[in-house]
Every structure is written in C-alpha cells, then in structure tokens.
Scaffold this active site. Structure first.
Site, mmCIF file in Angstrom:
data_model
loop_
_atom_site.group_PDB
_atom_site.id
_atom_site.type_symbol
_atom_site.label_atom_id
_atom_site.label_comp_id
_atom_site.label_asym_id
_atom_site.label_seq_id
_atom_site.Cartn_x
_atom_site.Cartn_y
_atom_site.Cartn_z
ATOM 1 N N THR A 14 -15.615 3.825 29.113
ATOM 2 C CA THR A 14 -16.479 2.819 28.971
ATOM 3 C C THR A 14 -17.581 3.491 28.117
ATOM 4 O OG1 THR A 14 -17.628 3.642 30.978
ATOM 5 C CG2 THR A 14 -16.541 1.723 30.984
ATOM 6 N N CYS A 15 -18.011 4.690 28.141
ATOM 7 C CA CYS A 15 -19.088 5.414 27.359
ATOM 8 C C CYS A 15 -18.836 6.803 27.054
ATOM 9 C CB CYS A 15 -20.428 5.007 28.142
ATOM 10 S SG CYS A 15 -20.338 6.245 29.666
ATOM 11 N N CYS A 178 5.297 -1.748 10.376
ATOM 12 C CA CYS A 178 6.102 -1.438 11.710
ATOM 13 C C CYS A 178 6.613 0.163 11.640
ATOM 14 C CB CYS A 178 7.526 -2.225 11.435
ATOM 15 S SG CYS A 178 8.184 -2.007 9.732
ATOM 16 N N CYS A 285 -21.730 40.943 -15.825
ATOM 17 C CA CYS A 285 -21.659 42.307 -16.504
ATOM 18 C C CYS A 285 -20.217 42.888 -16.652
ATOM 19 C CB CYS A 285 -22.549 43.314 -15.623
ATOM 20 S SG CYS A 285 -21.837 43.463 -13.756
ATOM 21 N N CYS A 391 9.508 -2.002 -13.268
ATOM 22 C CA CYS A 391 9.430 -1.372 -14.617
ATOM 23 C C CYS A 391 9.759 0.128 -14.841
ATOM 24 C CB CYS A 391 8.285 -1.955 -15.094
ATOM 25 S SG CYS A 391 7.936 -3.823 -15.186
ATOM 26 N N CYS A 503 5.033 -19.383 0.934
ATOM 27 C CA CYS A 503 3.882 -18.943 0.107
ATOM 28 C C CYS A 503 3.974 -17.637 -0.846
ATOM 29 C CB CYS A 503 2.514 -19.190 0.666
ATOM 30 S SG CYS A 503 2.258 -17.909 1.939
ATOM 31 N N ASP A 1048 2.115 -38.062 0.733
ATOM 32 C CA ASP A 1048 1.581 -37.033 0.224
ATOM 33 C C ASP A 1048 0.164 -37.266 0.225
ATOM 34 O OD1 ASP A 1048 1.375 -34.605 -1.564
ATOM 35 O OD2 ASP A 1048 0.756 -35.860 -3.072
ATOM 36 N N ASP A 1308 5.977 -33.712 -6.411
ATOM 37 C CA ASP A 1308 6.546 -34.785 -5.210
ATOM 38 C C ASP A 1308 7.930 -35.065 -5.634
ATOM 39 O OD1 ASP A 1308 4.268 -34.667 -3.674
ATOM 40 O OD2 ASP A 1308 3.245 -36.106 -4.768
#
Length: 1503
Positions: A14-15, A178, A285, A391, A503, A1048, A1308
């Site tokens: 706890t502390c 993972c 030196c 690339c 997405c 829509d 649509d």
C-alpha cells in the site's frame, strides 16, 4: 557460484513502508545479493545465489510477510557477472585469504580467485549491486591490476574482457501487443554482435539489454528495435563507454594473441592500412603526447602514430580489419588521465573523402593484379519518396542484385542508402539512376561529420579471408545486407483476403504487427478491397502462417489462391514496327528486364501485351524502354464508361421488335374490325339456318375482302398472311429464342405460351389455306392470322419499357467512373524536397511510390499518403460527410476526392484497380449485376397457366373428334364452314381444330401480360406527379414487401449542413456589445470556405438582418486549428442596426401615445442621421476564431468554465468554436448538423406501418446515438464504411428480410444498389440517384412513407388486374371448348377475339383507376400520431460499431472489438488532441463529424 534474477509479482503493498519492509527482510537472507521492489509495477526483482536460494523459498519469504506473491516467470534469468583484477601490494598487511573472505562478505560479490603468486585477485561481481570503485575501497592499499591472465591464442577476446566491459541498458518499448512482439525483439536484438543478453517485458513495456559498448552502441540497439516496428526510448541515458587502463591493456593482449593467427594468414595483406586524422583536445604538454603515442602504438592494429601538440592532432595508420575508427577514438580518449576529447576534424574529413572519391586509384598502395582482392568503395545516396518498409525492401532487393554491389543498407528515417560497391564494375551515378528508375528521387550525398560515422578514408582492399569474429564493427550494419541479397532471389508474394476491418486503425494494426514477424518483408493492406499483399521469404514463413497471424489479431483471413491481380497488365499500341525482327527485338529486350513476367507483341495489330511485377518495375519504365529502342508507343485507351451494363442492345432490340409488330398490326386490326362488323350483320341475317354452299358462295362474292384471288384464297386471307409473316419472323424472333431456352430448361414461361399460341394459329391457318387452295374451295376458310401481330405488339411494348427503366441504373457507374481523374502530375524531388521537374501522365501510368502533386481544386488521381503540404480535402465521395478534412504530412488521401485550398505532394500507395474509388465502382457493378430480377407474378402464373391451357386445348381437340364420330349431327349443326361437298371426317377434324385454336386464342395471355406493365406505368406516373421517381416495375412491386428501412444519417435524417445552435458571450455587453461581436465574427468568417465558417457568417447575417458585413484583411487559415484576420468597416453596419432598433422603439412609443405628434418623436433619428459622418471613425479589430489549440497557440488562456461548456457541447455532438477580439476571449459558438423536422414523424409512421427502422452511418457512435434518440430509432450501426454498408444490407437480407435503403451520398451508392429497394434523396449526389431504384425529388422524408404506400396500392391494383384477366379466361375457355354447346352457347372465332380485346381493355381501365391516388398528408399523420411520438432515451438505443453484431449494450466484447478498441485508443492517444473535436481522429471514417443532440436544452442564443 551462479547468480540469477527472478521477478516476483507482489500484491497487497500500500505504501513505501511496505516496500522497505520487503527489501530489508529479503535483503538479509543468505545468498540474496540485491532486492528491488516497485510499488507502481507491483513487483520485486531479486538477484540471488542459485546455490543458496531458490525462487520458491524467496516467494515463500515474501508470502510469510503477509503479501500475495506469485512468480512472474518460472525460469529465473542468469545474471551476467563482471570481473576486475586487483593487484595486491607486496607490503599489504592482509593475507590473500583475509582479502578473499573480506570481499565475499559483501553483497554483490560472487567469487574471488587468487593467482598462484598471490599478487593478483580476480573478483567476479554483479555490477548492478556493487561497482569496481567500491570493491577497491573495501580493501585498503589494493589497486586495479594491470596484468591479465593468459588467454588461448586464436580467440578474439578473452571472456573476462568481454564481461568486464559489458553495460546494462534499459529501454522503454511502446507498441507491443502480445508475446510474439516480445519474442520478435528478443530474437532480432539477441542475434546482433555485442549483445550478451536481452529480456523484454510485455507488462512493463521495457527491454533490459546487457551489451558490450565497444562492439555495439546503445543508439544502434534502439535503432534496431525501432526498425522492428516499435517505438523505443532510453529509460536512463547510457553512460559513454570508457576504456580504463586495464581494459586497454587487456585489449592489447587479447588482440595481440588473438590476431597472431590472422596476421600469419594475412601476411600478404600487410599493406592493408588506412590513415586517419583525429583532432585531440585536452593535451597540455609533451608528456601527454608521449603518453598517447606509447599507449596507442602498442596496439597491434596500429602501425604508426604521430601526435602534434601545436596542431592538436593525431595521425594514426591502422589496419581497418582489426580495429574500427570508433574503437580507435575511444582508445585515445581512454589514455590516462582520461581527459582527452577526440573528434574527426571537418577539413580533414572532407578532403580525405573527396580525394578518395575523386581519385580512388591514387590511394591504393598495392597493385590490383591479384583478382582475389576485390576493390570496395562506399557511397551514401539520399533517397526521397520512401513511405514505408516495403519501399526500403524494394530498393535493397533491386540494388543488391546489380553487378558490382557488395551490400546495401537503406534507412527510412534518414532517407538515405549506404552502398558498398566495386568501382571497377559500377559507379555511384549508375546506382543513383537505378534507384530513380524505381520511382524514387535519389541524389549523391555530401558527407557531413554529423551524419556519418563511416571510416573516413573509404577506399581499401579487403582480404579474401575475413573472419567475422575480427570485425569490430557491429555486423548489424553489414550482415543483414548479405542476407537480404540472398533473400531477394527467393522473395514470394501472396494475397490474403481480410475481413472484419472497419477503419484505418485496423489497417495500421495489421501492417504494424506483421512487419515485425520474421520472414515478412513488406505488407500493404487495402481497406476497401479487404485484401493484404504480403511479400515474404518462403524459407522462413508460408502464406497459411501469415493468414494465421492476421487471424490472431482478431480479423478473418484466408489466402487467395491463384490470385494474380497483383501483377500489372499493360496494353500498349506500338508504332514503327516493320517486320518480325522488330517484334523479336522488343520482346527479347523486355523479357530480359527484371520485373517483366510476360511479353507478347503482335505485328498485325501493333499491340503489345505485357505482364509485370509493379513492385519492381512500372508502366512508365516499360514505355520508356520501348521508346529507347526507337519505337513510338502509347497506352491502349480504356473505355472509362460502363457500356456493358447499359441495356442499350436490349432496348434497341425490343424497340425494333415493337415497331415491326406495330407497323403490321395496325392494318391487321383494321381488317379484323371490318370483318367483325360484317360478320355480325351476316349472323343476324342468317341466324335461323345453316347455310348451303351456294348461299355461301353468293355471300362471299358480294364482299370485296372475301373475293377469291385464286380458288380457296381470298383477299382477306392473303393480306392477313402477308402482314403476319414478317411479324412472325422478325417481331417474334426473340420470343422464339427465349421460349426455346425455357423449354430446354424444362420450364414454361410467358414466352412459351405466346410462341405456342402464335405458332399454332399461324401454322394451322397456313395449312387450312393450303388445303382450301388444293380443294379449290368456293367458301373461304376461317383463319387466325390476326393473332400473332396483336400479341407481339402488346408484349414487345412491355419489354421495351422495362429495359429502358433498367438501363437507367447503369448511368450511376458512368458517373462514378467519371469522378476518376484522367491525368496526374508526377514530380521529381531533389534533396530537402526541392521540386526538380514535373510531368503530366495518364493516370494509368502512375506507379506505386510515385510522388504526385495535387493543386487546389484538383482531384486526387490515386490513393496515397501526404508527404508535404497542408490542405482541406472534400472526401464526401467516400465518407458522405459534408465537412472537409484537414490533411497534413502522414495523412492518407483517397482517389477521386477533391483538394480544396492548399497544394499537396502525395506518395502513391494504391494505384489502378486498387484505389478506393475503383473498389466502390466494383461494388456498385457487382450489386447491379447480381441483383436477380423479381420473377413477375405473371410469369409464375403462366408457369401453371401455359401447360394447363395447352392440355385443355388438346383435350378439346380429341373430345370433339370423338364426339364428331359418335354424333355427327352436333358438328353439322354448329360448324360454320360446313358444306355438303366436304367429307364428314374432314368436317369433324376441321371443327375440332377450330375449337382447340379458339381455346388457345381466347386464353392468350395478352391481358396477363398487360396486368403488370399498365399498372406499373400508371403507378410510376402518379409517383412522378407526387415527387417520387420510381424506376420501373421491379422496385414498385418490391417496395410493398419491404420489412426493414435503413436510413443513412448525414443529408438523409439530418440536413447535412452545419448550423449555429448557440452563441455564448463571454464578456459583458458594456465592453463589447453583442451586435458588435456578431458583426466582427461574421465579417471574419466571410472569407472562409469551411462549412463551419459559412454557418457562422450565415447566422450573423440573419441576426443582424443584413446581407453585407464589414471588410476582412490579412486573412489566414490554419487547417484543423482556425483563422486569424483583421476586420474594419463594421461601424456603418452597427449604425444601421441601432437605427432600426430605435425606429422600432419609436413606433412602439407612437402606438402607446397616439395623441402625441409623431413628427416630434421622429426628431432624434434625424439628428443622429445628421451626425453620421462625424461620429463614425473606422476602427481595426484583430480577430482569432478556432479551437482550444488555436487559442493556446496565440497565448490566450481558456478558463475552466469555458472548457467545461465546450466539453458539454462536444458530448452532445456539437462543434464548439471560440472567438477572440483584440486578444480577449469573447464568445463560444456551438455548431451542429440539425435533424430534418419531418424525420421523427416519418420514422414513427414507418414503424406504425409495421416496418423495422435502422440508422446506419459512417459517423462515430456518440453522434449516431444522439441523432437516433431525437428521431426515435432504436437500432443504430455506427462507423460503417461504404463497403460495410453493403455487407450490412446483405446481412439483413440473409436473415430473410427485404431491405429498403434510404441514402444520399456516393458512399451510399453500393448499398442503394444492393438493397431490394434503394431510395435516394433528390438533393443527394448524382451517383446515389442513379444507383437507387426510387428517387425522392423533394428533400422530404415523408416521401419515403409515400413511396412504400404507393407501392402497396399499385401491387393491390396489379392483383385486381390479374383477376380481370383471369375471369375472361376462366369463363371464355370453357365456352370456346364447346362445353356449353348443348344449351346453344357457342363461341365463334370473332367472339374469341372480342373477349380477348375486352379483357385487355378492362385491365387497362382498372390500372387507370390508380390515377386517383393521393399520398398520405403530414397533417393527417401528425394528428393520428399526436401524443404518441416521444424521444428515445440513450439506454433504449442499441449501437453497433462497424459490421459486428454485438451492440455496445453488451458488456462482453468480442476479440474483434477488443482489438479495434485497443488500436483506436492507441491511435487516438498518438495522434489526437482528445479534447478537441476539430483535431483529426484517424480512426473515425468521417473525421469532421458534426454531432447533434438537444436533450431538451434551450437552443436560443444565450445572452
């Protein structure tokens, strides 16, 4: 004695006092060297002696203290000890045993061994617990030893040396998801030379690396982790490597003994030396000079050293095979007193490099006769235009195969490539050109000391035998290249179909995770196409394993077998070929080229068909090659229209069929009507007895049409025959084909019945005519030549109209395709993105990796990633959202979207058929072609009707033959054509045939054929009058079966344009009057093209009741933030406004005090008018309008209460904008897209009609829920992509529901085409309108209700029509068959024709009754729904994200959701200012959503 480390997970702390208790208690235990307890990470890392303790006893010890302890890892990790040598002075008071026992008492010391002469102690210790300095302090009089124990010759380094100089590095590693990520890092870093051990923790997101700093640097380790696709940062900056005197001594000994063998082997390479000049600061030196010279010259790899105190320099000749520049530099720095600063001076470096590059041959000290000594040079080439690791791999793969290239290493972060090559076989310019050929911009680098740590004098001879163990350079710089070189030869490519992506964050998630896997070179995922293109090494990984890796991320994945779309196909027109040798020349040149898979050139057609790998070579390169051979070439122009779907051929065919039939039908009908009238008169005259032959003859000769041209051939029959033949041949041609196909498939449709009736009528009539002519009959036979033309006219008209309607739908595709840009501007960039050249090319010639410039107002020709520039882009094409999206470097852009205000440079990622637009075109195409036409009810009916009528007809024929032979009198009595001269058998046969033909004629499905088209024509006409355009019978019939209506959101349920909902003034009106603020803000935004700006200006004009505002100067816009400008000339506007208010007040006063003089009360206004020129002085205001970030950037503090108000607006789905005037924050404007007023009633009415209503949008779930609650929709699909809208509709259809989709945007259109009924809002895009089946001309959602209602009424009418059509058949057929003959009811042939005509007329009249249709009025529906409409609470609404089936209400998330949420959160945290709605959140399909939500709050301006 072996030290090990174990991590124990400790719960219940706890502390800090708990931490100290554990550390003290466990630290006291015998054999425990060190304990480190972390309260935040809830764990304890314990280093212990494995002989004295076990992980179990340690765990138990913590457990006994009252904490829960579990082992994080059952296998303890060995701790690598360090070793130092202590020299024991001869005068020491302590014996060797005492020294040993004193040292062993200390924590962290594992072992102490004494040398045989008792003068040296070798101490093994744990550096993380105790340091070398502390050990020396433990025993007074002991110092660090300089002698080293013997080592076996032939080993490069002594084990103790490697341990003594190892260091521990702690790195924070982000992006691990993972355990495969941890093993990837451990595997990759563990292989590097100089790495002793690595442990990666997924929970703590950190890596602990034990490494040898003289072999590999901390920076290099960090870079290697980043190359694996993770973000790495130092938890604690690594200490710079210091080589102590003893280390140097050991290095000296180790190398002397270790390199003897090599020196023997490489004796012939004695001259293989390089010279380097160091700048040395800190020498005071000559003793410093001597010190450096003596120490460094003792190193076996150094042949000569000259140190100059005056020039502060050290010139060292050394063998680069034995020591690297970096180690040499550190060795000089480590010379006692360790205060020297060593660096590479600029002028030496440059001159050395350039002299080398300019004349590599001069610096070669040995002759080059020996071929076993290949010459090597290194060149650094700057490469621009690389966007991702694919690339990098493409460049490394191609260049490493070039002759003369030894190795290549390309860095994406530094935008350069380091190439080791043989100058006798290739040169830097060639290499640069090769890289440019691949579509990148390449320029030769000028070395700068900051950039490169390469050995300065680069040219050197490499020995043939070079042992890897003697390479002091980190092999990570060279060895992967050699591997890559072998691998490129075996790199394969596969395509994986990926489902479940919603997405951009899903794409990023897959790409990021797969790039880390061993054996995967590059991956490119296309969201719309739902496929991933993976380049991999088949020796390490195979396609099914790749698919499995994607599945582990929570997506569906299947390997696409035999998928060759990845190969580019090029069709070229080649001019200038004269003979077969030209063909051979082109083919052989191209086939030799790397990347060309197949080539075929046809001399006759001047065409070349080429298949190539777009990863290696592009279409422009191929065209250039052919041009270089001396031929002119151009692309074969592709037809960019959708001609294959426009039904033009069918329309032409049916129109021709109809016109042919009509031309011949009109005279036939005229003849028929004339004969019907004549026959009826005759029937009346001779009703009482059967005519004899003589009477018939006299009667026929008296009528012109019955006059005989030849015996048995009358004028009437002859004309009918002539008119019928062309119709039968040309008009009926298509019916015959269709009927044949139907019979072949054992089905009977309308075509079969039509063909049967017409053919039998024609053949029977023709045969009867021939028989009459053969018999030279005096009486003309009854023929049915009038049947075919009339039938064909009606049917072909129906078919023609049907195809015209169908053809309209394909215009959508033509429109979609026309959105694609036809040309692209490809630019070549130099260093620092300087534009070197630009050229216009056909869009089909754009290659992946090209840099494309898009000017304001231009269309994006391909999908790509922005590399330079800022702009707003109109992406309504894909997302359907009206709001433009901010684009800055790193953002993706979509082909076909329109660039608005700034010029952008983009790097092409998807070209040709892979672009998002091409995918949408493909979706619409598939939806239209796969949409099965509804089987007409008439077709279904005639399926039973045809066989039964044919059966009745046959039965009639045989029945009358039998009856005739049994009782001839009946036939004799009723047969019109009977005369005494014909035999009885013939009469019976003729009568039977006549009866059966009459059955076929009266049962002719003419009225059945008309039942649907006429009702459809009237229905569509009525719809058009009511503002509902219905394309043909299919949608009209289909709409009544609809069970689900999908709406829509943007532009359909909402207006699609933002409006100001509320203005909150943040300063008192005595400081800035509210009208003044509105005038200033309205003027400032009047120059803005952003929809939010337009909304603000519109609102201000309305509030101030003025069409003109002030003047705006110095207008600047920062996309995604806001605007700043200066505003002047608003005084006149305010004066007019104040004057109007005053006049209104005066009018009110006048109304109250009627008895007072109005002129007196008008005086003040006149006085003000007179003062106008003097009182109005124009003032300049400085204005800032934008989001929080914009205000903060301009030094304005947004107070917490204002911030709270903004957050509240944003929670309710609005965009909150701040306005500041002259540095004072004075207004908060809330803007939102508003719901259409009739939306709620429309949804309620549809529900009351028994339909399920769903909201589907690309917008985020918060907005969607807010809108749904206002209109009363309870089922919502949010964040749905265009392709997923299609999938969603399909999903609903698979459940057995008929779906109507209501939409307005291009996004649509695929769903509109897929739905059973697509309904487009007329204010929407052309493409949506073309793809839909029903178009609502007015932007009114009540018309959705009306269109379904009209469909129900029309279908009802069609059914009534069928009843009419069938009644005639049901009554007429038995009469025609002679069932009612005994009661004297007989059907003459003309009666059959009349009945047929009557059935058609009654069907048409029935259809015309539809014209009385009235669409349901909003007032009536509102009255009916009064009190029953209520807004839904958010808890009643189930929101589904993407195309998953689990609503957000369900607490248990699927793996897919968890991954999406994880990737969304991680992307948001990286890229978005979570508190600002205007900042771009990458994972949401419409990035600038305007949310709406009233929740009953007052929307008026809060003053």
């Amino acid at each position: 004695m072996e030290a090990k480390s174990i991590a124990v997970v400790v719960e219940g702390m706890t502390c800090n006092s708990c931490v100290q208790t554990i550390e003290q208690h466990v630290g006291k235990m015998n054999g425990v060297h060190n304990v480190k307890v972390s309260l935040e990470e809830k764990n304890a890392v314990i280093i212990y002696d494995s002989k004295l303790q076990t992980p179990g006893t340690l765990q138990e010890a913590i457990h006994d203290m009252g904490f829960d302890a579990t082992l994080a890892d059952s296998n303890p990790q060995p701790v690598l000890p360090d070793t130092i040598f202590l020299t024991i002075p001869t005068q020491s008071t302590l014996t060797s045993k005492q020294i040993r026992s004193t040292l062993l008492k200390n924590k962290g010391i594992l072992d102490v061994k004494m040398s045989s002469d008792q003068k040296t102690a070798v101490v093994t210790f744990i550096s993380s617990v105790v340091s070398g300095k502390q050990i020396i302090q433990m025993i007074p009089g002991v110092d660090l030893g300089v002698s080293a124990p013997e080592v076996t010759p032939g080993t490069c380094e002594d084990a103790s040396w490697s341990q003594a100089s190892s260091a521990v590095l702690r790195l924070k590693v982000e992006g691990m998801t993972c355990h495969s990520c941890t093993s990837t890092i451990e595997g990759k870093i563990g292989k590097l030379q100089g790495i002793q051990r690595i442990k990666v923790s997924l929970d703590n997101q950190e890596a602990v690396v034990v490494y040898q700093p003289h072999l590999i640097t901390a920076e290099e380790i960090k870079h290697q982790i980043e190359a694996a696709g993770f973000t790495a940062s130092f938890k604690k900056q690594p200490r710079p490597l210091k080589l102590s005197a003893i280390d140097l001594e050991r290095l000296k000994n180790a190398q002397t003994k270790g390199s003897e063998t090599i020196l023997r082997e490489n004796s012939k390479n004695a001259n293989d030396t390089e010279t380097i000049v160091f700048r040395v600061d800190g020498m005071h030196c000559n003793s410093c000079v001597l010190n450096i010279q003596s120490t460094i010259s003792a190193l076996p790899s150094v042949t000569n050293i000259v140190v100059s105190l005056e020039k502060k320099s050290a010139i060292i000749s050394y063998n680069p095979n034995l020591i690297s520049v970096d180690v040499l530099r550190k060795a000089v720095e480590a010379v006692s007193p360790e205060t020297f600063k060593v660096s590479l001076p600029d002028e030496y470096e440059d001159t050395a490099v350039f002299s080398t590059l300019a004349s590599p041959m001069k610096s070669l000290p040995v002759d080059l006769k020996d071929a076993s000594q290949p010459l090597t040079q290194v060149v650094v080439i700057n490469i621009e235009g690389m966007t991702c690791n694919s690339c990098v791999q493409a460049i490394e793969g191609v260049i490493s195969q070039k002759t003369g290239v030894k190795s290549i290493r390309v860095s994406l972060s530094n935008h350069n490539g380091t190439i080791e090559y043989d100058p006798l076989q290739t040169c830097p310019e060639d290499l640069r050109f090769s890289i440019e050929d691949m579509g990148f911009d390449a320029s030769l680098s000028v070395f700068s000391p900051a950039k490169t740590e390469l050995p300065v004098v680069i040219t050197r001879l490499l020995p043939e035998v070079q042992l890897e163990s003697h390479r002091t350079e980190p092999p990570s710089k060279a060895s992967p290249l050699h591997i890559a070189k072998h691998e490129t030869k075996t790199i394969s490519k596969c395509y994986v179909q990926v489902t479940g992506m919603t997405c951009a964050s899903c794409v990023a998630n897959i790409e990021r995770n797969l790039r880390r896997e061993d054996g995967i070179h590059s991956i490119l995922v296309a969201l719309m196409a739902g496929k991933a293109e993976v380049r991999y090494n088949p020796a390490i990984i195979h396609p099914s394993a790749i698919a499995e890796l994607i599945r582990e991320l929570g997506f569906g994945a299947t390997v696409m077998e035999n998928y060759d779309e990845g190969d580019g196909i090029l069709e070229l027109v080649v001019r200038g070929m004269t003979c077969a040798s030209c063909v051979h020349k082109i083919e052989s040149t191209l086939m030799k080229t790397n990347g060309v898979l197949y080539c075929s050139v046809a001399l006759a057609t001047n065409k070349a068909h080429i298949k190539y790998d777009p990863e290696i070579i592009g279409p422009r390169d191929i065209i250039q090659m052919i041009k270089d051979l001396g031929f002119t070439t151009s692309l074969v122009k592709k037809d960019r229209s959708a001609s294959h779907l426009d039904h033009k051929q069918e329309i032409r065919q049916w129109r021709r069929s109809f016109l042919v039939s009509l031309v011949f039908c009109i005279p036939v009908m005229g003849l028929m009507i004339y004969m019907m009238i004549m026959d009826s008169q005759l029937a009346d005259a001779h009703a009482h007895h059967n005519m004899s032959a003589a009477e018939m003859e006299t009667l026929h000769s008296s009528m012109f049409l019955e006059r005989q041209l030849l015996p048995g051939l009358s004028v009437m029959n002859f004309l009918s025959f002539l008119l019928c033949v062309p119709v039968q041949m040309f008009g009926g041609w298509h019916f015959y084909i269709q009927a044949y196909k139907a019979l072949k498939h054992k089905t009977a449709n309308m075509d079969v019945l039509i063909v049967l009736a017409t053919s039998i009528a024609f053949v029977y009539s023709f045969v009867i005519l021939l028989v009459a002519m053969a018999e030279k009959a005096k009486v003309n036979p009854v023929t049915f030549f009038d049947t075919p033309p009339m039938l064909f006219v009606f049917i072909s008209l129906g078919r023609w109209l049907e195809h015209v309607a169908k053809g309209k739908t394909s215009e959508a595709l033509a429109r979609l395709i026309s959105l694609q840009a036809t040309e692209a501007t490809i630019v070549t960039l130099g260093p620092d993105n300087i534009l070197l050249s630009e050229e216009q090319v056909d869009v089909e010639l754009v290659q992946r990796g090209d840099i494309v410039k898009v000017i304001p107002g231009g269309k994006f020709p391909v999908d790509g990633r922005v590399i330079e520039g800022h702009s707003m882009v109109d992406e309504s094409l894909i997302t359907g959202e009206a709001m433009p999206v901010t684009k800055k470097p790193g953002n993706t852009v979509i082909a076909g979207s329109i660039n608005q205000n700034g010029s952008l440079l983009i790097s092409a990622t998807h070209v040709g058929a892979d672009t998002t637009l091409s995918q949408i075109v493909k979706l619409v195409e598939e939806a239209q072609t796969s949409k099965a036409p509804i089987q007409q009810f008439a077709d279904k009916l005639s399926g039973y009707f045809v066989p039964s009528i044919v059966a009745v007809s046959v039965v009639t024929l045989f029945a009358w033959i039998i009856i005739g032979f049994v009782d001839f009198e009946i036939v004799e009595k009723y047969f019109l054509g009977y005369n005494k001269s014909i035999s009885a058998a013939e009469v019976i046969i003729r009568f039977a045939f006549q009866a059966s033909i009459t059955v076929l004629c009266i049962a002719c499905p003419c009225s059945l054929g008309l039942a649907t088209p006429t009702a459809v024509m009237v229905g569509t006409g009525v719809g058009a009058q009511n503002g509902i355009l219905i394309k043909g019978g299919e949608p009209l019939e289909m709409a009544h079966k609809v069970k689900v209506v999908v709406f829509d959101k943007t532009g359909t349920i909402t207006h699609g344009t933002p409006e100001v909902m509320q203005v909150k003034f943040l300063v008192e009106s005595n400081r800035i009057p509210h009208n003044k603020m509105l005038a200033i803000v309205g003027t400032a935004e009047s120059n803005s093209e952003h929809p939010l700006g337009v909304a603000i200006t519109k609102y201000c004009k309305k509030e101030l009741d003025s069409e003109t505002l002030g003047t705006c100067t110095d207008f600047q816009v920062v996309p995604g933030c806001g605007i700043s400008c200066k505003v002047i000339n608003i005084e006149a506007l305010l004066y007019r406004k104040n004057k109007m208010i005053e006049e209104n007040n005066i009018k009110n006063v006048t109304l109250v005090k009627i008895e007072e003089n109005a002129e007196e009360s008008m005086q003040p206004a006149l006085i003000i008018d007179a003062e106008l020129p003097t009182t109005l002085t124009s003032q300049k205001y400085s204005v800032l309008i934008g989001n929080r970030e914009w205000m903060n950037r301009n030094g304005l503090v947004v107070k917490s209460e204002v911030d709270k108000a903004m957050i509240e607006h944003e929670r309710r789905g609005r965009t909150a904008v701040l306005a500041a005037i002259d540095g004072v924050l004075c207004g908060l404007i809330a803007i939102a897209d508003t719901v259409k007023p009739e939306a709620e009633l429309a949804v309620y009415t549809l529900k009351s009609m028994g339909l399920e209503v769903v909201l589907m949008t690309g917008d985020n779930s918060k907005t969607a829920r807010s809108i749904a609650s206002q209109v009363g929709i309870t089922k919502v699909f949010a964040e749905v992509l265009p392709s997923h809208k299609v999938a969603k509709v399909k999903q609903l259809q698979d459940e057995g529901k008929r779906v109507a989709m209501v939409g307005d945007g291009i996004n649509d259109s695929p769903a509109l085409a897929m739905a059973n009924v697509g309904i487009a809002i007329g204010t929407g895009t052309d493409v949506a309108i073309e793809a839909a089946d029903v178009v609502l001309i007015k932007d009114d959602l009540m018309d959705v209700v009306a269109s379904i209602d009209l469909s129900r009424k029309t279908v009802k009418r069609i059914r009534i029509n069928f009843v009419f059509a069938l009644i005639y058949n049901l009554i007429g057929v038995p009469i025609a068959a002679g069932v009612f003959l005994p009661i004297g009811l007989v059907l003459q042939p003309w009666m059959g024709s009349a009945a047929m005509a009557a059935s058609s007329v009654s069907v048409v009249l029935s259809s015309l009754l539809l014209k009385m249709y009235q669409k349901p009025s909003s007032e009536k529906l509102e009255f009916r729904a009064r009190g029953q409409i209520r807004q839904k609470s958010p808890s009643e609404i189930s929101v589904h994200i993407g195309i998953d089936e689990t609503g957000t209400g369900s607490p248990k998330l699927s793996l897919m959701d968890r991954i999406i949420n994880y990737s969304r959160a991680s992307i948001n945290s990286l890229f978005s200012d979570k508190r600002s709605v205007n900042s771009i959140v990458l994972n949401e399909p419409d990035k600038h959503s305007l949310l709406v939500g009233d929740f009953g709050e007052d929307d008026d301006t809060a003053l």
